[in-house]
Design an enzyme around this catalytic site. Structure first.
Site, PDB file in Angstrom:
ATOM      1  N   ARG A  77      78.676  46.899  44.707  1.00  0.00           N
ATOM      2  CA  ARG A  77      77.695  46.024  44.065  1.00  0.00           C
ATOM      3  C   ARG A  77      77.158  45.063  45.106  1.00  0.00           C
ATOM      4  NH1 ARG A  77      77.460  41.044  40.890  1.00  0.00           N
ATOM      5  NH2 ARG A  77      75.601  41.194  39.561  1.00  0.00           N
ATOM      6  N   GLY A  78      75.857  45.127  45.308  1.00  0.00           N
ATOM      7  CA  GLY A  78      75.214  44.423  46.401  1.00  0.00           C
ATOM      8  C   GLY A  78      75.562  42.954  46.569  1.00  0.00           C
ATOM      9  N   PRO A  79      75.383  42.125  45.550  1.00  0.00           N
ATOM     10  CA  PRO A  79      75.626  40.695  45.738  1.00  0.00           C
ATOM     11  C   PRO A  79      77.055  40.359  46.138  1.00  0.00           C
ATOM     12  CG  PRO A  79      74.406  41.097  43.710  1.00  0.00           C
ATOM     13  CD  PRO A  79      74.857  42.436  44.206  1.00  0.00           C
ATOM     14  N   ASP A  80      77.993  41.202  45.780  1.00  0.00           N
ATOM     15  CA  ASP A  80      79.403  40.908  46.065  1.00  0.00           C
ATOM     16  C   ASP A  80      79.786  41.198  47.515  1.00  0.00           C
ATOM     17  OD1 ASP A  80      79.505  40.304  43.416  1.00  0.00           O
ATOM     18  OD2 ASP A  80      80.780  41.999  42.828  1.00  0.00           O
ATOM     19  N   THR A  81      79.312  42.320  48.051  1.00  0.00           N
ATOM     20  CA  THR A  81      79.855  42.765  49.347  1.00  0.00           C
ATOM     21  C   THR A  81      78.826  43.300  50.326  1.00  0.00           C
ATOM     22  OG1 THR A  81      80.276  45.038  48.576  1.00  0.00           O
ATOM     23  CG2 THR A  81      82.015  43.406  48.197  1.00  0.00           C
ATOM     24  N   ARG A  82      77.569  43.422  49.934  1.00  0.00           N
ATOM     25  CA  ARG A  82      76.585  44.128  50.763  1.00  0.00           C
ATOM     26  C   ARG A  82      76.520  43.607  52.200  1.00  0.00           C
ATOM     27  NH1 ARG A  82      72.085  46.745  49.175  1.00  0.00           N
ATOM     28  NH2 ARG A  82      72.008  45.652  47.180  1.00  0.00           N
ATOM     29  N   GLY A 110      60.124  57.835  47.865  1.00  0.00           N
ATOM     30  CA  GLY A 110      59.368  58.428  46.775  1.00  0.00           C
ATOM     31  C   GLY A 110      60.167  59.321  45.853  1.00  0.00           C
ATOM     32  N   GLU A 144      78.023  55.526  38.789  1.00  0.00           N
ATOM     33  CA  GLU A 144      78.506  56.122  40.030  1.00  0.00           C
ATOM     34  C   GLU A 144      79.988  56.452  39.947  1.00  0.00           C
ATOM     35  OE1 GLU A 144      75.443  54.163  43.324  1.00  0.00           O
ATOM     36  OE2 GLU A 144      77.533  53.533  43.263  1.00  0.00           O
TER      37      GLU A 144
END
Length: 346
Positions: A77-82, A110, A144
């Site tokens: 999850r992006g905000p947590d660990t990106r 695309g 996922e």
């Protein structure tokens, strides 16, 4: 290979090198685009619409993900660990010669994002979900992890999940605490009970797998441990090299030319120089780049020091045979003469 100034020697052994290379098929890949683009949104609201809207902005590889095979699929999850742990782990795996799918960089411009992610998961060997505190807030992440479980269950043991519990406990993922339970409750507004049950079962199953629990520990050491374990499972035999290494492209190209990997036969290349100039590091970099082209490979380090104790030569023989033929063969040799005969055989 030692650091005492003696010559460092790379020995690459392979059987039917040309044949191995001929059967390898690679899809052409173009250079990466900006890391700033994103292929999915970071929260659980409007993920599908936003992800599809960003299809034209999404990242790097313009080859079709359906023809790619990946060693590792990273789910996070992006905000947590990106920008922290995930980025460091991704680079550590890539530096080790491991083919990693990270949706920020691998989606075709695309394309329908959800479909491409599913293809990438289908074509991956190992799944690493980075289960952070906010992971279950994202329906995208939940899809996922559910697809990972489905893929592994149908793979006859060829695929596996290696979970990372990032600043939480496995019990949180097993829904035994309010952390993930509250997140799942919030999804009831948008998703059916069947979807929720499917995701919950996947979370519980993944949480039962032995993985890494990262809480207040040095990330560098933990990432090295993860890279080593993934490499062992993939049999990449990679070597850890100096952090922030600046590669000498001219030296690497010169060695590649001498080795002539595309030809059949055996090549020996000696690297010599004063102690501390980077002979062993150069050998490790070359090994990491070339080992993926061979069915078996071995790296013998600190040979001079290893020969000093009684029985050192025998142990070196066993190490080489273990890399090239497996532990079963290596354990058969009882003395140096037997090791010589076995090495000649393989």
């Amino acid at each position: 290979m030692g650091s005492d100034g003696g010559p460092a020697l790379i020995t690459i052994l392979a059987l039917a090198v040309a044949r191995v290379l001929q059967v390898c098929n690679f899809c052409p890949a173009n250079s990466r685009r900006s890391r700033d683009s994103k292929s999915r949104t970071d929260d659980g609201s409007g993920e599908e619409e936003e992800a599809l809207r960003k299809g034209s902005e999404s990242t790097s590889r313009t080859d079709d993900a359906s023809c790619e095979e990946y060693d590792v699929f990273l789910s996070f999850r992006g905000p947590d660990t990106r920008n922290g742990f995930t980025n460091c782990l991704y680079n550590g795996l890539r530096d080790a010669g491991i083919r990693v799918f990270l949706d920020d960089e691998e989606l075709q411009v695309g394309k329908v994002i959800a479909g491409e992610l599913s293809k990438a998961q289908d074509n991956s060997r190992i799944y690493i979900p980075i289960l952070s505190k906010g992971y279950a807030k994202s329906s995208w992440c939940l899809r996922e992890v559910a697809h990972m479980v489905e893929c592994t269950s149908k793979s006859d043991g060829k695929k596996e999940i290696l979970p990372i519990f990032y600043n939480l406990d496995p019990d949180d993922v097993k829904l035994k605490t309010k952390l993930y339970r509250e997140a799942m409750t919030n999804h009831k507004k948008k998703f059916s009970s069947d979807d929720l049950k499917h995701w919950e079962n996947a979370l519980v199953e993944v949480a039962r797998i032995k993985g890494w629990v990262l809480k207040g520990k040095g990330q560098r050491e933990q990432i090295e441990s993860i890279v080593e374990e993934v490499s062992r499972k993939l049999n990449t035999r990679h070597r850890i090299v100096t952090e922030h290494l600046v590669e000498d492209t001219a030296q690497l190209e010169a060695i590649m030319k001498l080795l002539d990997v595309g030809s059949s036969g055996v090549r020996f290349v000696g690297i010599h120089g004063m102690g501390g100039v980077g002979k062993t590091t150069l050998a490790k970099v070359m090994f990491n780049k070339l080992s993926i082209h061979f069915e078996r490979s071995g790296f013998l380090e600190d040979v001079r020091a290893s020969l000093q104790p009684h029985g050192g030569l025998l142990e070196l023989q066993k190490k080489l045979l273990s890399d090239l033929a497996g532990d079963g063969v290596a354990n058969q040799i009882k003395d140096v003469d037997g090791g010589i005969r076995m090495i000649k055989k393989y």
